[in-house]
Scaffold this active site. Structure first.
Site, PDB file in Angstrom:
ATOM      1  N   LEU B  37       0.821  -1.213   0.000  1.00 61.27           N
ATOM      2  CA  LEU B  37       0.000   0.000   0.000  1.00 61.27           C
ATOM      3  C   LEU B  37       0.857   1.266   0.000  1.00 61.27           C
ATOM      4  O   LEU B  37       2.015   1.246   0.428  1.00 61.27           O
ATOM      5  CB  LEU B  37      -0.870   0.019   1.272  1.00 61.27           C
ATOM      6  CG  LEU B  37      -1.961  -1.050   1.409  1.00 61.27           C
ATOM      7  CD1 LEU B  37      -2.537  -1.000   2.824  1.00 61.27           C
ATOM      8  CD2 LEU B  37      -3.052  -0.843   0.364  1.00 61.27           C
ATOM      9  N   SER B 107      10.107   0.020  -6.610  1.00 62.75           N
ATOM     10  CA  SER B 107       9.259   0.422  -5.494  1.00 62.75           C
ATOM     11  C   SER B 107       8.000   1.095  -6.049  1.00 62.75           C
ATOM     12  O   SER B 107       7.995   2.296  -6.316  1.00 62.75           O
ATOM     13  CB  SER B 107      10.120   1.336  -4.616  1.00 62.75           C
ATOM     14  OG  SER B 107       9.395   2.244  -3.896  1.00 62.75           O
TER      15      SER B 107
END
Lengths: 205, 205
Positions: B37, B107
């Site tokens: 998240l 990422s």
């Protein structure tokens, strides 16, 4: 297998900088952009320069049709818009590799000045050196070589929009390196490229 | 500046192999794919792992929103098709970096299993190690952190299709590394990642 002790693992907050990467490899990441007609010797020279750099202890990577067309750019065709997007993506990826500290060699016909200039600007505005290497080969010489049989197909109308036959090749006017391939040996071309990197301080950091 | 003598310039025909690149850097190129998240700590951990690897003499590169969204993927929006293409391109580029010998850290939220699995397959079918790192953070913890104020905007309806609020996050079921971020220290997470690389022989070649 395990040689790393937990006590050896140290780290600091914040990002590793480009300078740190360059120092670690003792070289400056940059883009060597080979351009020229099909059959002009781009890939042959790029491979030889890569080999020479590895022998000097430098770290390189080559982007070419083999690892780009079937991967990152496999969803692109040969329309004008797709050709432009093809070169744009290659320019962006080459810039990332240069930022990572790698001497990055790209080997694509890249016939349009506008697209090559875009790739150059991406690098230069980010403080990375862009070196355009123009493989200056007369069309008749490249066509006589025809290593992949593509000129023959283009002349027969089996390939449309082929650079040099029914699509233009816009020769660079300010290339950093010009290889007159019909007159120079591959060995001399390699030395020209390596000496350029050396004289511009790219082989140390 | 010039330290390279022409007599030192030697090269061989043919391509430099992946093995040669890996040996030169004494590591194996691979992809560390951080997923989780917004606010789960992906970038913080990726930066810390990068720093720890550099301290061990290893060469890394991080792909993240900063260097991808404004560059390679700047012509993509947030439609379902564009999100898929976003992750596909990142997967293709990460594979190229791994092939170049670099320990590559990505990422991105990458919320869909299908897209992460595509990136994994790109690497694995080419013989490159893909390591999925799942930042397992409860939504309420990530939302309480809200470092960029994005959850607040999503709750207010100012951002549509925000992962965790009105778009799903599909948690990995077979991630190589799981960080229970609400319970682990950053230092322990770094050690978990480095030890994984070490135990899998990726820190030598």
């Amino acid at each position: 297998m395990s040689e790393i002790k937990a006590t050896n693992i140290t780290w600091h907050e914040g990002e590793v900088s480009r300078d740190e990467r360059f120092k670690h490899l003792n070289q400056k990441g940059c883009v060597m952009w080979f351009t020229g007609l099909s059959g002009s010797g781009k890939s042959t020279l790029a491979c030889a320069v890569e080999s020479a750099l590895v022998n000097l202890g430098k770290h390189c990577y080559r982007l070419d049709g083999d690892n780009i067309r079937h991967g990152l750019n496999k969803n692109l065709g040969f329309s004008a818009a797709d050709r432009e997007e093809n070169i744009r993506r290659i320019g962006e990826v080459a810039k990332l590799f240069a930022d990572a500290g790698i001497i990055t060699l790209t080997s694509f016909i890249s016939p349009y000045t506008k697209d090559r200039d875009l790739a150059r600007q991406l690098c230069e505005k980010d403080g990375l050196k862009f070196i355009e290497i123009y493989m200056n080969t007369p069309l008749d010489v490249a066509e006589a070589r025809d290593p992949k049989g593509l000129y023959k197909k283009a002349r027969a109308g089996e390939i449309k929009g082929f650079t040099g036959i029914d699509d233009p090749y816009e020769a660079p006017e300010k290339a950093e390196i010009v290889c007159m391939t019909a007159e120079m040996s591959l060995d001399d071309e390699v030395k020209l490229c390596i000496n350029y990197l050396d004289e511009n301080g790219l082989l140390s950091a």
